[in-house]
Write a protein that holds these residues in place. Structure first.
Motif, PDB file in Angstrom:
ATOM      1  N   SER A 228     -22.186  -2.392  15.680  1.00 29.30           N
ATOM      2  CA  SER A 228     -21.080  -1.523  15.284  1.00 29.30           C
ATOM      3  C   SER A 228     -19.933  -2.336  14.711  1.00 29.30           C
ATOM      4  O   SER A 228     -19.285  -1.925  13.734  1.00 29.30           O
ATOM      5  CB  SER A 228     -20.604  -0.717  16.506  1.00 29.30           C
ATOM      6  N   LEU A 231     -20.331  -3.177  11.100  1.00 29.18           N
ATOM      7  CA  LEU A 231     -20.090  -2.068  10.175  1.00 29.18           C
ATOM      8  C   LEU A 231     -18.614  -1.922   9.830  1.00 29.18           C
ATOM      9  O   LEU A 231     -18.271  -1.338   8.802  1.00 29.18           O
ATOM     10  CB  LEU A 231     -20.622  -0.765  10.766  1.00 29.18           C
ATOM     11  N   THR A 232     -17.731  -2.446  10.676  1.00 32.35           N
ATOM     12  CA  THR A 232     -16.306  -2.375  10.345  1.00 32.35           C
ATOM     13  C   THR A 232     -15.952  -3.336   9.206  1.00 32.35           C
ATOM     14  O   THR A 232     -14.791  -3.400   8.790  1.00 32.35           O
ATOM     15  CB  THR A 232     -15.428  -2.683  11.569  1.00 32.35           C
ATOM     16  N   SER A 289     -23.174   6.291  12.764  1.00 32.12           N
ATOM     17  CA  SER A 289     -23.065   4.872  12.417  1.00 32.12           C
ATOM     18  C   SER A 289     -24.120   4.485  11.394  1.00 32.12           C
ATOM     19  O   SER A 289     -23.846   3.707  10.470  1.00 32.12           O
ATOM     20  CB  SER A 289     -23.198   4.012  13.680  1.00 32.12           C
ATOM     21  N   ARG A 290     -25.321   5.027  11.563  1.00 38.93           N
ATOM     22  CA  ARG A 290     -26.384   4.727  10.589  1.00 38.93           C
ATOM     23  C   ARG A 290     -26.032   5.269   9.208  1.00 38.93           C
ATOM     24  O   ARG A 290     -26.209   4.581   8.191  1.00 38.93           O
ATOM     25  CB  ARG A 290     -27.711   5.327  11.064  1.00 38.93           C
ATOM     26  N   GLU A 332     -18.353   6.032   9.791  1.00 38.79           N
ATOM     27  CA  GLU A 332     -18.552   4.916  10.732  1.00 38.79           C
ATOM     28  C   GLU A 332     -17.503   4.936  11.833  1.00 38.79           C
ATOM     29  O   GLU A 332     -17.812   4.657  12.998  1.00 38.79           O
ATOM     30  CB  GLU A 332     -18.492   3.593   9.968  1.00 38.79           C
ATOM     31  N   SER A 333     -16.263   5.282  11.486  1.00 38.72           N
ATOM     32  CA  SER A 333     -15.212   5.350  12.498  1.00 38.72           C
ATOM     33  C   SER A 333     -15.544   6.394  13.554  1.00 38.72           C
ATOM     34  O   SER A 333     -15.369   6.161  14.757  1.00 38.72           O
ATOM     35  CB  SER A 333     -13.868   5.680  11.837  1.00 38.72           C
ATOM     36  N   GLY A 335     -18.493   7.379  14.397  1.00 35.24           N
ATOM     37  CA  GLY A 335     -19.574   6.826  15.208  1.00 35.24           C
ATOM     38  C   GLY A 335     -19.061   5.849  16.253  1.00 35.24           C
ATOM     39  O   GLY A 335     -19.487   5.873  17.408  1.00 35.24           O
ATOM     40  N   THR A 336     -18.128   5.003  15.865  1.00 36.48           N
ATOM     41  CA  THR A 336     -17.552   4.033  16.803  1.00 36.48           C
ATOM     42  C   THR A 336     -16.844   4.737  17.953  1.00 36.48           C
ATOM     43  O   THR A 336     -17.014   4.377  19.121  1.00 36.48           O
ATOM     44  CB  THR A 336     -16.559   3.114  16.071  1.00 36.48           C
ATOM     45  N   GLY A 394     -27.966  -0.531   9.824  1.00 39.62           N
ATOM     46  CA  GLY A 394     -28.111   0.905  10.007  1.00 39.62           C
ATOM     47  C   GLY A 394     -29.414   1.282  10.667  1.00 39.62           C
ATOM     48  O   GLY A 394     -29.467   2.181  11.522  1.00 39.62           O
ATOM     49  N   ILE A 397     -29.214   0.183  14.584  1.00 39.71           N
ATOM     50  CA  ILE A 397     -28.223   0.662  15.543  1.00 39.71           C
ATOM     51  C   ILE A 397     -28.706   1.859  16.345  1.00 39.71           C
ATOM     52  O   ILE A 397     -28.356   2.007  17.533  1.00 39.71           O
ATOM     53  CB  ILE A 397     -26.878   0.964  14.839  1.00 39.71           C
TER      54      ILE A 397
END
Length: 436
Positions: A228, A231-232, A289-290, A332-333, A335-336, A394, A397
């Motif tokens: 994760s 991904l940021t 996230s993926r 993505e945010s 997902g985090t 991706g 995760i």
């Protein structure tokens, strides 16, 4: 849908509902005014008001980043011991005190002491702020509330940047000193906001609390943290790598870079809440996230096209690439937030959220230089392996989250994600919903 309905939808996705969600969003916006003001004006303040060289500023900030990296996990454990609200308030007061001392800093040693202290405080308050939001809200409301906070943060950052422009226009030592004292005041006001938030009952901690670094032995969780965190890197891509690509490989004017930064801010404010829905469980957060990872990979394939286009077509390609990356950031945010809200056990959220943020800290160390080397200095072909990296992240995760979900957290009985009771939500939810 008529114009009136469209306006209502936009307002609903920007203005948080009354209650604790709105209170948290308001404090986020107030805090971000000070933070945005300093981020926009800090470089000039350090060199003009403190008389430091660019090399000294860079070295000091690098040391502070190292302190933040090393302190994220142990300082996150303070939240479990003393409670998130108390740590949050104390951290804001310390921030205010440290900023108030900036005008009296003499030389590099004093500057280094302040920035290192600020990094340590921020490492603890960042965890406390997130843990409070998780503890105070029902599971179905957590991700949406964090999305509203992020939207409000961007409004505050924008206001801070505007104030910074005024300070830079005046360009006097007195103006720069006033800037940091204003920031100090903003943090004190934020502390008052946080103090007025509802007090939460203490979470029951394990009979034998684990050491603050023990979470690093939770291999499934740390695997998720690393993936994760990677991904940021969309932040480095947007703020560092893409501008360098535009300057060195396209015929687009430099002003496009500023326009794309504005586009980022506007879309986050308008779309973050809407895009974040549906990431409330660990499985849904993993899938979000993926999707974010695959969109980052798509950006890596679209952006290089701008290197072979000309004129307005180049700008169209850049806007398209930027939009794809912004959507990746939004998804993505979410997902985090979903992962940090579901995987850590209630009694040790501080330590686990701190460990989760460790992956992001690692990204800060490797992404700017690594992605610039791959994407920019190779002339363009490096975007292909860059895209492949994000595809692999991706793909990995979702099974990594599933692994963490069926593995007991350290010091907890039962299964991992989704099986840790939330006594705070259960006992205090009616009180929290009454906050206006």
């Amino acid at each position: 849908m008529g114009a009136r309905d469209t306006i209502r939808t936009v307002v609903r996705n920007v203005v948080p509902p009354a209650g604790l969600t709105r209170a948290l969003a308001v404090q986020a916006m107030v805090y971000a005014v000070g933070s945005g003001l300093f981020h926009a004006g800090s470089a000039v303040f350090f060199t003009r008001a403190l008389g430091l060289s660019a090399a000294q500023v860079g070295l000091g900030l690098s040391v502070a980043a190292g302190v933040s990296l090393l302190g994220t996990v142990p300082l996150g454990g303070l939240t479990d011991r003393y409670g998130p609200q108390r740590v949050w308030i104390v951290g804001l007061v310390l921030d205010a005190a440290l900023f108030a001392t900036y005008p009296f800093v003499g030389g590099f040693a004093g500057f280094l002491a302040v920035v290192v202290a600020l990094a340590a405080v921020d490492a603890s308050t960042g965890v406390a702020r997130q843990v409070y939001s998780i503890n105070a809200l029902a599971p179905a409301e957590r991700v949406t509330a964090m999305a509203y906070q992020r939207s409000s943060l961007n409004v505050g950052f924008g206001l801070g940047a505007v104030i910074s422009g005024l300070v830079l226009a005046v360009d006097t030592i007195e103006a720069y000193r006033g800037m940091v004292w204003f920031i100090s005041t903003v943090y004190l006001v934020t502390a008052l906001f946080v103090r007025r938030l509802p007090r939460l009952p203490q979470v029951t901690r394990p009979a034998e609390p684990m050491s603050r670094l023990a979470v690093l032995r939770d291999r499934p969780f740390m695997a998720v943290s690393l993936l994760s965190g990677l991904l940021t890197a969309h932040q480095a891509l947007y703020l560092t790598v893409m501008p360098l690509w535009i300057l060195t490989h396209t015929d687009a004017p430099k002003t496009v870079i500023a326009a794309l930064v504005l586009l980022n801010t506007v879309l986050i404010v308008l779309l973050q809440v809407r895009v974040s829905r549906g990431a409330d469980t660990a499985a849904d957060a993993a899938r979000a996230s993926r999707r974010g990872a695959l969109l980052i990979a798509s950006f890596c394939l679209v952006l290089p096209i701008s290197g072979i286009t000309r004129g307005w077509l180049t700008i169209v390609v850049l806007v398209a690439a930027a939009t794809v990356l912004i959507l990746a950031e939004l998804i993505e945010s979410a997902g985090t937030w979903g992962l940090t809200a579901t995987l850590p056990p209630a009694g040790q959220r501080g330590a686990y959220v701190g460990a989760f943020r460790l992956g992001e800290q690692v990204q800060y160390l490797i992404a700017p230089a690594g992605l610039t080397a791959l994407g920019v200095t190779t002339g363009g072909w490096g975007w292909l392996p860059t895209a492949a990296i994000f595809v692999l992240v991706g793909v990995a995760i979702v099974p990594a989250v599933a692994w963490a979900g069926r593995t007991p957290r350290l010091g907890c009985r039962g299964r991992g994600a989704g099986h840790d009771s939330d006594p705070i939500v259960r006992t205090n939810l009616s009180t929290l919903r009454s906050i206006t």
